[in-house]
Motif scaffolding. Sequence first.
Motif, short mmCIF file in Angstrom:
data_model
loop_
_atom_site.label_atom_id
_atom_site.label_comp_id
_atom_site.label_asym_id
_atom_site.label_seq_id
_atom_site.Cartn_x
_atom_site.Cartn_y
_atom_site.Cartn_z
N PRO B 267 0.81 -1.23 0.00
CA PRO B 267 0.00 0.00 0.00
C PRO B 267 0.85 1.28 0.00
CG PRO B 267 -0.10 -1.11 2.14
CD PRO B 267 0.60 -2.04 1.20
N ASP B 268 2.06 1.20 0.50
CA ASP B 268 2.89 2.41 0.59
C ASP B 268 3.84 2.57 -0.59
OD1 ASP B 268 1.74 2.89 3.08
OD2 ASP B 268 3.20 1.57 4.06
N SER B 269 3.73 1.67 -1.55
CA SER B 269 4.69 1.72 -2.65
C SER B 269 4.51 2.98 -3.50
CB SER B 269 4.50 0.49 -3.54
OG SER B 269 5.26 0.63 -4.71
N PRO B 270 5.61 3.54 -3.96
CA PRO B 270 5.51 4.69 -4.85
C PRO B 270 4.92 4.29 -6.21
CG PRO B 270 7.80 4.00 -4.63
CD PRO B 270 7.00 3.19 -3.65
N LEU B 271 4.80 2.99 -6.42
CA LEU B 271 4.28 2.53 -7.71
C LEU B 271 2.76 2.39 -7.70
CD1 LEU B 271 7.06 -0.14 -8.09
CD2 LEU B 271 6.87 1.91 -9.47
N VAL B 272 2.17 2.65 -6.53
CA VAL B 272 0.73 2.48 -6.37
C VAL B 272 -0.06 3.28 -7.41
CG1 VAL B 272 -1.14 3.29 -4.88
CG2 VAL B 272 0.59 1.74 -3.96
N THR B 273 0.35 4.53 -7.61
CA THR B 273 -0.39 5.38 -8.54
C THR B 273 -0.42 4.78 -9.94
OG1 THR B 273 0.75 7.11 -7.34
CG2 THR B 273 -0.70 7.80 -9.12
N ARG B 274 0.73 4.30 -10.34
CA ARG B 274 0.83 3.75 -11.69
C ARG B 274 -0.03 2.50 -11.83
NH1 ARG B 274 6.50 2.12 -13.77
NH2 ARG B 274 5.74 0.91 -15.53
N VAL B 275 0.06 1.64 -10.84
CA VAL B 275 -0.72 0.40 -10.90
C VAL B 275 -2.21 0.71 -10.87
CG1 VAL B 275 -1.28 -1.74 -9.69
CG2 VAL B 275 1.10 -1.03 -9.91
N ARG B 276 -2.57 1.66 -9.99
CA ARG B 276 -4.00 1.98 -9.87
C ARG B 276 -4.54 2.52 -11.19
NH1 ARG B 276 -4.33 5.32 -5.25
NH2 ARG B 276 -4.65 3.50 -3.94
N SER B 277 -3.79 3.43 -11.80
CA SER B 277 -4.35 4.02 -13.02
C SER B 277 -4.36 3.02 -14.17
CB SER B 277 -3.58 5.29 -13.39
OG SER B 277 -2.28 4.96 -13.80
N ALA B 278 -3.43 2.07 -14.15
CA ALA B 278 -3.40 1.10 -15.24
C ALA B 278 -4.43 -0.01 -15.04
CB ALA B 278 -2.01 0.50 -15.37
N CYS B 279 -4.62 -0.42 -13.77
CA CYS B 279 -5.44 -1.61 -13.54
C CYS B 279 -6.85 -1.30 -13.03
CB CYS B 279 -4.77 -2.52 -12.51
SG CYS B 279 -3.12 -3.05 -12.99
#
Lengths: 195, 282
Positions: B267-279
């Motif tokens: 949940p704290d990953s900086p990659l969260v935004t990217r994954v959320r917008s893609a998936c």
Amino acid sequence: MIARAVASDDTPTGSSPAALAFVDVYQAEAGFVWRAVRGLGVGQGAIDDVVQEVFVIAYRRLPEFEGRSSVRTWLSGILLNAVRHHRRSLLRKSPHETLREEPTDVDTLETRARGPHEEAVAREETRLLERVLGDLDEAKREILVLAELEEMSAPEIAEVLGLNLNTVYSRLRLARESFEKLAARYRAHERRRLG
Amino acid sequence: MSALRPENRALFRAAQADFEPSEADRERVEKALAMTLGTAVGASAGAVGTSAAAPAGAAHATASGVTAMNVSMATVAGVAGASAKGVVVGVGMGAVQWLSIVAVVAAVGGMGVVALRPAPAQPPPAVSASPAMAPVPLVSTHGPLTRVVAALPVTPAATNTPQPAPQASVPPAALPIAPHAPAGSSLPSTVALAETRVSQEARLLHDAQNAIRMGDTAMALRLLDEHARTFPHGVLEEEREAERALLTCGSGGGGREAGERFLRQYPDSPLVTRVRSACLAP
């Protein structure tokens, strides 16, 4: 990936975070990272690896860096994780040993522009510091390295550690108290030893 | 906020100077990073990055060559019975600094070692004197170095290529990640620099990304699986799982689920935004 970071802007120092080039981040922060990794007690044989890890991760994540924090606070989060990861892997390797690593042998470090006496004093002080920091628990060590060694402000530390400001203040106070106690004990011990 | 006593504050002040990396420290890390990332990070790299198209300017900016990237890299891979064969690749950094990679494939009893040795500053090879023939600037290409390393034949001793079942349970720390030159190595003068764990991790993910770019999803997944088996809790674990989620999302089936799993796990990953917008985008 670096192309993505650089290509968006001709000026690497541009204000947009997207314009941040990895080389600039590296150049600006290599000293900071190295110091912190040493302060956090990573042994001589592993400093290179851990510093490299920090920058490999930073390199991969740079495109996600949104500029909501300073580069330094962002990098500090990566750095703390890399050091914790390193310590955990040491523990996995030899679970029955203590985590105290071979401290960096300050005698082998190149002599800096200081006289022999200043050099000897500085060496003693660095040794004492490494000992005391090494004896503190991880959370105290981390907060002291950020606050005292890297001179980060309490709000910056709060951001790095994901704590609220009051918690940072109270943890910092406790960490400083522990540090003072241990340092006083070592100094007294040293005085007795020298008679 | 109570402050430390003066004598203890002084300890930290002294350490600030003592903990600084030396020139040699910086140079070592810069070379290792250049190998791992395939990008120069030395003092002159910025200048190269911005003036790669203007060789004259770059020559000026990099003339001091503090962190001269003259590296001779000798990779010795065990290829029983093969005769020594040399490949020389020159990669340009502006008009002055050169990274010369000497990859030597030699027969050395099944052991692999990557050696990195600083070479004296050399003039650029004659072939590249003309800007028209200037080789690819290191900064804007992706990993010529790593690719050379990856392309070399490697032996089981030198790689982390996981052997399927029996090796799967070996923790990463126990893997032979730091191969050493055998006694009596044919390169006694080189300083052996074992490929570090993190560079092996980075190489696997880098190869996976290349596979994704080439549209080879199956290969990308295989490489991500290989990373997961070899480095289950590696420093690039989050990157690997993000890459996997993004891959699944891109290929349709199960994307949303993969994305949600990633968000739950990191949940704290900086990659969260990217994954959320893609998936998870509606």
